[in-house]
Motif scaffolding. Structure first.
Motif, PDB file in Angstrom:
ATOM      1  N   ARG A   2      40.915 -67.376  54.803  1.00  0.00           N
ATOM      2  CA  ARG A   2      40.293 -67.752  53.541  1.00  0.00           C
ATOM      3  C   ARG A   2      39.694 -69.141  53.691  1.00  0.00           C
ATOM      4  N   ALA A   3      38.601 -69.224  54.442  1.00  0.00           N
ATOM      5  CA  ALA A   3      38.002 -70.510  54.768  1.00  0.00           C
ATOM      6  C   ALA A   3      37.427 -71.214  53.550  1.00  0.00           C
ATOM      7  N   LEU A   4      37.128 -70.471  52.472  1.00  0.00           N
ATOM      8  CA  LEU A   4      36.586 -71.101  51.272  1.00  0.00           C
ATOM      9  C   LEU A   4      37.672 -71.634  50.354  1.00  0.00           C
ATOM     10  N   LEU A   5      38.927 -71.528  50.764  1.00  0.00           N
ATOM     11  CA  LEU A   5      39.995 -72.196  50.015  1.00  0.00           C
ATOM     12  C   LEU A   5      39.948 -73.687  50.353  1.00  0.00           C
ATOM     13  N   THR A   6      38.931 -74.327  49.826  1.00  0.00           N
ATOM     14  CA  THR A   6      38.711 -75.738  50.105  1.00  0.00           C
ATOM     15  C   THR A   6      37.856 -76.319  49.003  1.00  0.00           C
ATOM     16  N   THR A  45      42.008 -79.698  52.471  1.00  0.00           N
ATOM     17  CA  THR A  45      42.443 -79.218  51.160  1.00  0.00           C
ATOM     18  C   THR A  45      43.621 -78.261  51.268  1.00  0.00           C
ATOM     19  N   PHE A  46      43.525 -77.296  52.168  1.00  0.00           N
ATOM     20  CA  PHE A  46      44.601 -76.314  52.291  1.00  0.00           C
ATOM     21  C   PHE A  46      45.894 -76.969  52.762  1.00  0.00           C
ATOM     22  N   LEU A  47      45.815 -77.835  53.759  1.00  0.00           N
ATOM     23  CA  LEU A  47      47.028 -78.468  54.274  1.00  0.00           C
ATOM     24  C   LEU A  47      47.692 -79.322  53.208  1.00  0.00           C
ATOM     25  N   LEU A  48      46.899 -80.097  52.482  1.00  0.00           N
ATOM     26  CA  LEU A  48      47.473 -80.910  51.414  1.00  0.00           C
ATOM     27  C   LEU A  48      48.133 -80.040  50.351  1.00  0.00           C
ATOM     28  N   GLY A  59      56.378 -76.498  54.317  1.00  0.00           N
ATOM     29  CA  GLY A  59      55.000 -76.040  54.247  1.00  0.00           C
ATOM     30  C   GLY A  59      54.322 -75.871  55.589  1.00  0.00           C
ATOM     31  N   LEU A  60      54.964 -76.281  56.660  1.00  0.00           N
ATOM     32  CA  LEU A  60      54.325 -76.247  57.973  1.00  0.00           C
ATOM     33  C   LEU A  60      53.966 -74.827  58.391  1.00  0.00           C
ATOM     34  N   GLU A  61      54.853 -73.864  58.154  1.00  0.00           N
ATOM     35  CA  GLU A  61      54.591 -72.502  58.602  1.00  0.00           C
ATOM     36  C   GLU A  61      53.328 -71.928  57.964  1.00  0.00           C
ATOM     37  N   ASP A  62      53.146 -72.173  56.673  1.00  0.00           N
ATOM     38  CA  ASP A  62      51.928 -71.708  56.018  1.00  0.00           C
ATOM     39  C   ASP A  62      50.696 -72.383  56.613  1.00  0.00           C
ATOM     40  N   CYS A  63      50.810 -73.666  56.905  1.00  0.00           N
ATOM     41  CA  CYS A  63      49.680 -74.394  57.478  1.00  0.00           C
ATOM     42  C   CYS A  63      49.294 -73.848  58.846  1.00  0.00           C
ATOM     43  N   LEU A  64      50.275 -73.614  59.695  1.00  0.00           N
ATOM     44  CA  LEU A  64      49.975 -73.126  61.035  1.00  0.00           C
ATOM     45  C   LEU A  64      49.369 -71.726  61.000  1.00  0.00           C
TER      46      LEU A  64
END
Length: 465
Positions: A26-30, A144-147, A70-75
């Motif tokens: 979902r690259a537009l989740l930003t 945006t996603f990582l934050l 939250g790291l697992e979701d980020c990776l």
């Protein structure tokens, strides 16, 4: 594991999944400006390596520590990052991005490295939770996603950890599902609360996904649907004779306890039995309920308490010696009610080999790719990634992704829980306080302090050049 309410035992799946794993990229989740900056970088040939650092500037006033999550979701997001054709079409047709940007985005994949604090570790303000080193447009697009993920999951894990501290070993169940701010948040709460020691969750899908114990009993509507409270209790006991929890406060709490006693004895119930108190003065009611149960010889019937609890109320009940065997905690934990957000940022610290820093008043950042060196007693210093660790110190940030791929399989929730338990054992008392906590001071190494001075001077020259 102590028995809680009515339980469904965890499945055999390893608890390694995250709430967003398995989702399509979902690259537009930003935010739009991330896309515009990335397109501009590409247009101007600015694709050299950059390092961004994600950290919390300060802790909320009620927090003496944070729990990294939250790291697992980020990776998962980073590893699968790409623009699907329908996203490309939207950028071209609606956002009117030019052909060069569109072609660059279509081919873009993450090829960089990620260093991060493993989930479950206790951390403090200004310590990097995660650092991304990659070509500038790639690293920028992740902001945006990582934050979003690190902020919400760390806030929720930190709140759940406070409840854990308040309970002082009493069992805890996540009851937050119906009050969280969205389905994904409910999955996050179930996962991170298990990470900090909760025994079960009411969320069945989270139990299935993460291999947790599912826990639940009846609602007041169930009791009201039957002609009498006794009829409701008898029916439920017939359906679940070895695993029964009676919700006793629909009409009159102590009368409900006596009704539960009568049904247990009349039907000769054995196994996992409990009553649940969901309203009223839980300190007084739990004592009176315990007396009724014990007078009937039902010493093994547990008392579960719920009803809008938070860590301060749980702490007060524990301090008062209320004979409560488990607490169901929901709304206030599920939204981290007293501290629903963290002041997290994702800042550029190196570009093209040049350390950079922000000099804005109250928002100054530190330059360079970093490391957090931890001495016994959770005494931390922030330093540079390439400097040697001080004697006796461990390095908190670990390499977790290289050249766009994970270095290791996803760790289990049990791994994260053990990390949390170890750090919690070492956490000083002044950080643990639920009221007026004092976080640990975090220092800078001499090398980082010197680099900051040099970069500040250079930034001043760049400003006036």
């Amino acid at each position: 594991m102590p028995e809680l309410l009515t339980q469904v035992e965890p499945s055999e799946i390893a608890a390694t999944l995250s709430p967003v794993q398995g989702a399509m990229p979902r690259a537009l989740l930003t935010d739009l400006y991330e896309l515009r900056m990335a397109a501009s970088y590409l247009r101007h040939g600015m694709a050299e390596s950059a390092t961004f650092s994600l950290f919390a500037r300060q802790l909320p006033p009620s927090r003496g520590f944070l729990v990294a999550a939250g790291l697992e979701d980020c990776l998962s997001f980073i590893e699968d990052f790409r623009f699907e054709e329908h996203e490309i079409n939207y950028l071209r047709d609606v956002q009117r991005m030019d052909r060069r940007a569109i072609d660059s985005f279509r081919a873009l994949r993450f090829t960089g490295d990620v260093w991060a604090v493993p989930e479950g570790r206790i951390v403090f303000a200004n310590e990097p939770l995660l650092e991304v080193s990659a070509p500038l447009p790639q690293a920028q697009l992740l902001e945006t996603f990582l934050l979003n993920q690190v902020t919400v999951e760390t806030a929720l894990a930190s709140k759940a950890a406070r409840v854990r501290l308040a309970a002082k070993g009493t069992d805890l169940v996540d009851f937050s599902f119906r009050r969280t701010q969205g389905i994904e948040a409910a999955m996050m709460v179930a996962r991170v609360s298990a990470m900090v020691g909760f025994r079960a969750t009411s969320n069945v899908e989270a139990a299935r996904t993460f291999g947790l114990s599912a826990s639940g009993t009846m609602a007041h509507s169930y009791v009201q649907a039957f002609p009498t409270e006794a009829a409701a209790f008898r029916a439920f006991a017939e359906d679940y004779p070895d695993d029964t929890t009676f919700l006793v406060d629909t009409y009159d709490t102590l009368a409900g306890v006596q009704t539960a006693v009568d049904v247990i004895k009349a039907q000769h119930l054995q196994g996992r039995l409990a009553i649940r108190l969901d309203s009223g003065d839980l300190r007084v009611l739990s004592r009176r309920a315990r007396r009724l149960l014990d007078d009937a010889g039902l010493f093994d019937v547990r008392i579960i308490a719920s009803g809008g609890l938070d860590e301060l109320e749980v702490a007060a009940l524990v301090h008062a010696g209320a004979p409560i065997d488990a607490y169901g905690v929901g709304t206030r934990m599920g939204v981290s009610a007293d501290a629903p957000y963290l002041d997290t940022v994702y800042k550029l610290v190196v570009y093209a080999g040049r350390p950079v820093m922000k000099l804005s008043t109250g928002k100054e950042t530190l330059p360079g790719a970093k490391q957090v060196f931890r001495q016994p007693g959770l005494r931390d210093a922030i330093g540079l990634r390439d400097e040697p660790a001080p004697a006796g110190a461990e390095s908190l940030l670990q390499p977790v992704m290289q050249a766009g791929r994970r270095l290791d399989p996803s760790p289990s929730l049990e791994d994260a829980r053990q990390r949390f338990e170890s750090d919690l054992d070492a956490l000083p008392a002044h950080c643990r306080r639920l009221v007026d906590p004092e976080p640990m001071p975090v220092h800078l190494t001499q090398r980082l302090a010197h680099l900051a001075e040099q970069t500040r001077a250079a930034a001043g020259q760049r400003r006036i050049a």
